[in-house]
Motif scaffolding. Structure first.
Motif, short mmCIF file in Angstrom:
data_model
loop_
_atom_site.label_atom_id
_atom_site.label_comp_id
_atom_site.label_asym_id
_atom_site.label_seq_id
_atom_site.Cartn_x
_atom_site.Cartn_y
_atom_site.Cartn_z
N LEU A 32 63.47 80.58 87.71
CA LEU A 32 62.28 80.89 86.92
C LEU A 32 61.09 80.45 87.75
N LEU A 33 60.32 81.42 88.25
CA LEU A 33 59.23 81.16 89.17
C LEU A 33 57.90 81.46 88.51
N ALA A 34 57.03 80.47 88.46
CA ALA A 34 55.71 80.63 87.85
C ALA A 34 54.63 80.42 88.91
N ASN B 227 55.90 77.15 91.18
CA ASN B 227 56.57 75.97 90.63
C ASN B 227 55.99 74.66 91.17
N GLY B 228 54.66 74.66 91.30
CA GLY B 228 53.97 73.45 91.70
C GLY B 228 53.91 73.17 93.18
N PRO C 206 59.77 75.96 86.83
CA PRO C 206 58.47 75.29 86.93
C PRO C 206 58.49 73.96 86.19
N PRO C 207 57.57 73.07 86.52
CA PRO C 207 57.50 71.79 85.81
C PRO C 207 57.33 72.02 84.31
N SER C 208 57.98 71.18 83.50
CA SER C 208 57.94 71.35 82.04
C SER C 208 56.58 71.00 81.46
#
Length: 544
Positions: free
Chosen positions: A354-356, A371-372, A403-405
């Protein structure tokens, strides 16, 4: 006497075997490209450009499935340079991918020769510079792969074909644009759209009653466009190597890095007709470029007004059109077996990414992250570091699968995610910004199985198209939306997964997929090429 006869027989057998080897080997195409600075006139006034053999855009490669491509690139620029081959899978050899994670750039006043095969591929592709922001100056072109004569095509044979390279363009020198990014500023809005290097004026001529294949690619830096031809339907037949169900469209959206192929039949009165490209998702500011479809014998200009495309910011219209593009399951592609014989929807997924994407300020400068992590290319190409076990270049723990929650500050890093050869993966691109995104994967085609608004959740899998999703190498992600793909990672190597939007990619929105197993065999991965360039920590290694 007997020895002489035996020698003759042996020599004859060897000659026969050698002849078979020559016959069995696929065709070679050789090119020598000189990369130079030059003056171009895309907007009607002189501006600096990057030329290939004096041409802007560069020459189109016309290949046939399984051809071997050999391109000697002579870099006459004052900067290091690389070309990447967008959508060309390059089976078993990421050594020829032409990005900074796999190759040392070609120094000024030197050359390097690419050698790869368009193995089991057919379709419409492009090439372009992967270094700096050279693409904003030129150096790009078309790369078309036709089917072998022994393989039928699933549509009527066209009478001829045209290549249309369409993309946004700046009047500003590409070196000035790069300096803006380097000091932490965003690029301005582009100044125009070009069709084959011209804002207006390109002409494509044909005969009434004939059908033509148009290969259309978005070679721009940042902007989706809508493509249409006055008074003519576009019958979609292929996207990036996949034959589609042959639906007719009034117009088609083409996003950054994507290619489509359509059939157009000249069924109207003898006249000129406008070919129109207009920008999408750019707010109230819409750029438009036109070319001419000219019937032979025409003395009549294209009628006005020109046909309008969909509302420029209508995301739902574009998403519904994207969902309507489906794989032709009974048609073949490069091989005789039907495209539907690979039942991707029945294969268990072994890993989900899952890439944001996100925008960030790091050390006071504009950056983009996944993902930061905002990717930084090390001086040593990742592929060389991996092959020669060079420590301290990258590890597989810098970037996470999700990604970070909770919101966190982005940081610089070298992003590499490890996979095992033949893993079947689900990748979800989550876009929480108000701007459309475009993601490209080197080395593999993937099945686009879903688009939707909002945040992706596991329940979204219930909406996936697991039957006839189209295969592509570039997928758009609409504003505040997600896109999902399934991919069989069966091409060993170090492969770039990047934003096709150049500002974002240049400032960190990319990563690499390390597809690996511990088998050392040329059947799974080619050896390091004997002409490989060495740099960084690999600079002093002995060449193979």
């Amino acid at each position: 006497m007997k020895q002489s006869i035996l020698s003759s027989v042996v020599l004859g057998v060897l000659a026969w075997w050698g002849g078979l080897s020559v016959i069995a080997e696929d065709r070679y195409l050789y090119f020598t490209w000189e990369i130079t600075n030059g003056t171009i006139y895309p907007l009607g006034f002189p501006q600096p450009g990057i030329l290939i053999n004096g041409q802007f855009p560069g020459p189109t490669i016309e290949a046939i499935t399984n051809d071997n491509i050999v391109v000697n690139v002579i870099n006459k620029l004052e900067e290091k340079f690389l070309i990447t081959w967008s959508g060309i899978k390059q089976r078993r050899t990421s050594w020829e991918d032409g990005v900074l994670g796999t190759n040392c750039p070609i120094p000024p006043n030197s050359n390097w020769t690419y050698k790869f095969q368009v193995k089991d591929q057919v379709g419409t592709y492009t090439y372009f510079p992967s270094t700096k922001i050279h693409k904003a100056g030129g150096g790009f072109g078309g790369f078309n792969v036709a089917q072998r004569s022994v393989i039928s095509i699933p549509y009527p044979e066209p009478d001829a074909e045209f290549t249309l390279l369409i993309g946004d363009w700046y009047k500003t020198d590409h070196r000035v644009l790069r300096r803006l990014l380097d000091i932490g500023k965003s690029l301005p809005n582009p100044d125009s759209l070009l069709i084959n290097g011209q804002q207006n004026g390109a002409v494509f001529s044909g005969l009434a009653g004939k059908t033509y294949k148009l290969r259309v690619s978005n070679v721009g830096l940042s902007t989706s466009f809508n493509f249409r031809i006055q008074g003519h339907d576009l019958k979609l037949i292929e996207v990036e190597g996949a034959h589609t169900i042959m639906e007719s469209y009034n117009s088609l959206d083409v996003h950054v890095g994507q290619s489509v192929t359509v059939l157009v039949t000249l069924h109207g009165p003898t006249s000129d007709y406008a070919i129109i490209a207009s920008t999408r998702f750019t707010g109230p500011s819409v750029l438009t470029s036109t070319a001419t479809l000219r019937y032979a014998g025409s003395n009549t200009k294209a009628p006005i007004p020109l046909p309008q495309g969909p509302p420029t910011n209508d995301v739902q219209w574009s998403m519904e059109q994207a969902r309507s593009i489906r794989l032709n399951l009974t048609a073949n592609a490069a091989r005789p077996n039907p495209q539907g014989s690979f039942h991707y929807g029945t294969i268990p997924v072994v890993r989900t990414l899952l890439l944001a994407n996100s925008k960030a300020i790091i050390d006071g400068k504009l950056r983009y992250a996944v993902n930061g992590i905002s990717h930084v290319n090390p001086n040593t190409p990742l592929k060389l570091a991996d092959w020669f076990n060079i420590p301290g270049v990258f590890d597989l723990h810098t970037i996470k699968d999700v990604p970070p929650s909770s919101p966190t500050l982005a940081k610089l890093g070298t992003s590499v995610i490890g996979f095992t050869l033949h893993d079947f993966a689900e990748i979800v691109f989550q876009n929480n910004e108000n701007y459309i995104q475009s993601w490209h994967m080197d080395g593999s085609s993937f099945y686009v199985v879903g688009y939707d608004n909002g945040l992706w959740t596991p329940d979204a899998r219930k909406t996936y198209n697991l039957i006839d999703g189209v295969t592509r190498h570039t997928v758009q992600v609409y504003p505040n939306s997600w896109s999902a793909i399934l991919v069989s990672l069966d091409n060993k190597g170090m492969w770039n997964l990047r934003s096709a939007i150049w500002e974002r990619r240049y400032l960190g929105e990319e990563l690499y997929l390390r597809v690996w197993n511990n088998e050392q065999s040329v059947y799974t991965e080619a050896l390091v090429p004997p002409n490989e360039l060495y740099c960084g920590k690999a600079k002093h290694l002995p060449k193979s």
